[in-house]
Design a protein around this motif. Structure first.
Motif, short mmCIF file in Angstrom:
data_model
loop_
_atom_site.label_atom_id
_atom_site.label_comp_id
_atom_site.label_asym_id
_atom_site.label_seq_id
_atom_site.Cartn_x
_atom_site.Cartn_y
_atom_site.Cartn_z
N SER A 27 0.83 -1.21 0.00
CA SER A 27 0.00 0.00 0.00
C SER A 27 0.86 1.26 0.00
O SER A 27 0.53 2.24 -0.67
CB SER A 27 -0.93 0.00 1.21
OG SER A 27 -1.89 -1.03 1.12
N VAL A 28 1.96 1.22 0.76
CA VAL A 28 2.90 2.35 0.78
C VAL A 28 3.52 2.54 -0.59
O VAL A 28 3.57 3.67 -1.13
CB VAL A 28 3.99 2.13 1.85
CG1 VAL A 28 5.11 3.17 1.68
CG2 VAL A 28 3.40 2.22 3.25
N ILE A 29 3.97 1.45 -1.20
CA ILE A 29 4.61 1.53 -2.51
C ILE A 29 3.62 2.00 -3.58
O ILE A 29 3.97 2.78 -4.46
CB ILE A 29 5.23 0.17 -2.89
CG1 ILE A 29 6.38 -0.16 -1.93
CG2 ILE A 29 5.73 0.17 -4.33
CD1 ILE A 29 6.93 -1.56 -2.06
N LYS A 30 2.37 1.53 -3.48
CA LYS A 30 1.33 1.96 -4.42
C LYS A 30 1.09 3.46 -4.30
O LYS A 30 0.99 4.16 -5.32
CB LYS A 30 0.04 1.19 -4.15
CG LYS A 30 -1.12 1.54 -5.08
CD LYS A 30 -2.32 0.66 -4.78
CE LYS A 30 -3.48 0.95 -5.73
NZ LYS A 30 -4.06 2.29 -5.47
N VAL A 70 4.46 13.61 2.53
CA VAL A 70 4.57 12.23 2.06
C VAL A 70 4.77 11.30 3.25
O VAL A 70 4.14 10.24 3.34
CB VAL A 70 5.74 12.09 1.06
CG1 VAL A 70 5.97 10.62 0.70
CG2 VAL A 70 5.43 12.89 -0.21
N ARG A 71 5.61 11.69 4.18
CA ARG A 71 5.85 10.85 5.34
C ARG A 71 4.59 10.73 6.20
O ARG A 71 4.31 9.67 6.78
CB ARG A 71 7.01 11.39 6.17
CG ARG A 71 8.35 11.28 5.46
CD ARG A 71 9.52 11.56 6.37
NE ARG A 71 9.61 10.59 7.45
CZ ARG A 71 10.72 10.36 8.14
NH1 ARG A 71 11.83 11.02 7.86
NH2 ARG A 71 10.74 9.48 9.12
N ASN A 72 3.82 11.80 6.27
CA ASN A 72 2.56 11.75 7.02
C ASN A 72 1.58 10.77 6.38
O ASN A 72 0.86 10.05 7.09
CB ASN A 72 1.93 13.14 7.10
CG ASN A 72 2.63 14.05 8.08
OD1 ASN A 72 3.35 13.59 8.96
ND2 ASN A 72 2.45 15.35 7.92
N GLU A 73 1.54 10.74 5.06
CA GLU A 73 0.64 9.82 4.37
C GLU A 73 1.10 8.38 4.58
O GLU A 73 0.26 7.47 4.77
CB GLU A 73 0.60 10.14 2.87
CG GLU A 73 -0.41 9.32 2.09
CD GLU A 73 -1.84 9.53 2.56
OE1 GLU A 73 -2.63 8.57 2.52
OE2 GLU A 73 -2.17 10.66 2.97
N ILE A 74 2.42 8.14 4.56
CA ILE A 74 2.95 6.81 4.85
C ILE A 74 2.54 6.39 6.26
O ILE A 74 2.14 5.24 6.50
CB ILE A 74 4.48 6.79 4.69
CG1 ILE A 74 4.86 6.97 3.22
CG2 ILE A 74 5.06 5.48 5.24
CD1 ILE A 74 6.36 7.11 2.99
N GLU A 75 2.61 7.33 7.19
CA GLU A 75 2.24 7.06 8.58
C GLU A 75 0.76 6.66 8.68
O GLU A 75 0.41 5.72 9.42
CB GLU A 75 2.51 8.30 9.44
CG GLU A 75 2.28 8.11 10.91
CD GLU A 75 3.35 7.26 11.60
OE1 GLU A 75 3.08 6.78 12.71
OE2 GLU A 75 4.42 7.06 10.99
#
Length: 222
Positions: A27-30, A70-75
């Protein structure tokens, strides 16, 4: 040398490994692919820390996407899968017995996990584990995840104990590498998805198949 502190990983160590980490990583990679950040096929072999490091390098000089956003979305993605796991996981056999006996013997206890704090506390509170720990270090408290030793080093500082008087118990190659880099005694537990051969190849001081064996190790260290 006698141990004064025992640090535990959480998922796969004290509790069953129900975290769908492959799906979380996909999901992160997508998400990253959708915003134009693409990696090689080998990305699926990376740890989350590896992916975060690559994203940081990619966006360092790129203003199209803010690194913090971007890091917040990964979180957000990771939290979703971790909360799901926190609702389903169960204690490994003898986990409570081991923790209770270690506390009775006056060992300092800590958790160091790559999970976020919300999911970690959800698991610990639901399974009545929070009371046993003096320190809880999650992804939310560090800038680098395991296999980086930052979490272990942070726990040691808060516990005020030396690495050579500390044992770290974990179930993954990330745990073993973090513990080794942190200078603590490493005990690999075969309670997670990692094959025992892969754990053994990294040279932990101890390998156990039952949590109860921790009590024997600490008693023999005296």
């Amino acid at each position: 040398m006698p141990f004064k502190a025992i640090i535990f990983d959480l998922d796969g160590t004290l509790v069953e490994f129900t975290y769908r980490f492959r799906e979380a990583k996909k999901s992160v990679i997508k998400y990253l692919s959708e915003i134009g950040i693409r990696f090689s096929d080998k990305t699926y072999e990376y740890s989350i820390q590896d992916i975060i490091d690559e994203v940081t390098k990619t966006l360092k000089n790129n203003n199209e996407h803010k690194l913090d956003d971007v890091r917040n979305e990964i979180e957000i993605i990771l939290n979703r899968f971790e909360i799901e796991a926190s609702k389903n996981t169960r204690l490994h056999k003898d986990a409570i017995t081991v923790l209770r006996k270690l506390k009775e013997k006056d060992y300092s206890l800590a958790i160091v996990t790559n999970n976020g704090r919300k999911a970690t506390l959800s698991t610990l509170n639901r399974l009545d584990l929070t009371q046993y720990f003096d320190v809880i270090i999650t992804r939310s408290e560090v800038s680098k995840l395991k296999p980086n030793p930052e979490g272990i080093e942070t726990a040691l500082k808060l516990l005020k104990v030396e690495p050579n008087k500390t044992m770290f118990v974990g179930d993954s190659t990330l745990d073993i590498n973090a513990g080794t880099s942190g200078g603590v005694t490493v005990t690999a537990f075969t309670g997670g998805p990692t094959e025992i051969g892969k754990l053994s190849a990294l040279g932990p001081e101890f390998i156990i198949t039952r949590l109860i064996d921790i009590l024997t190790i600490v008693d023999q260290s005296k």
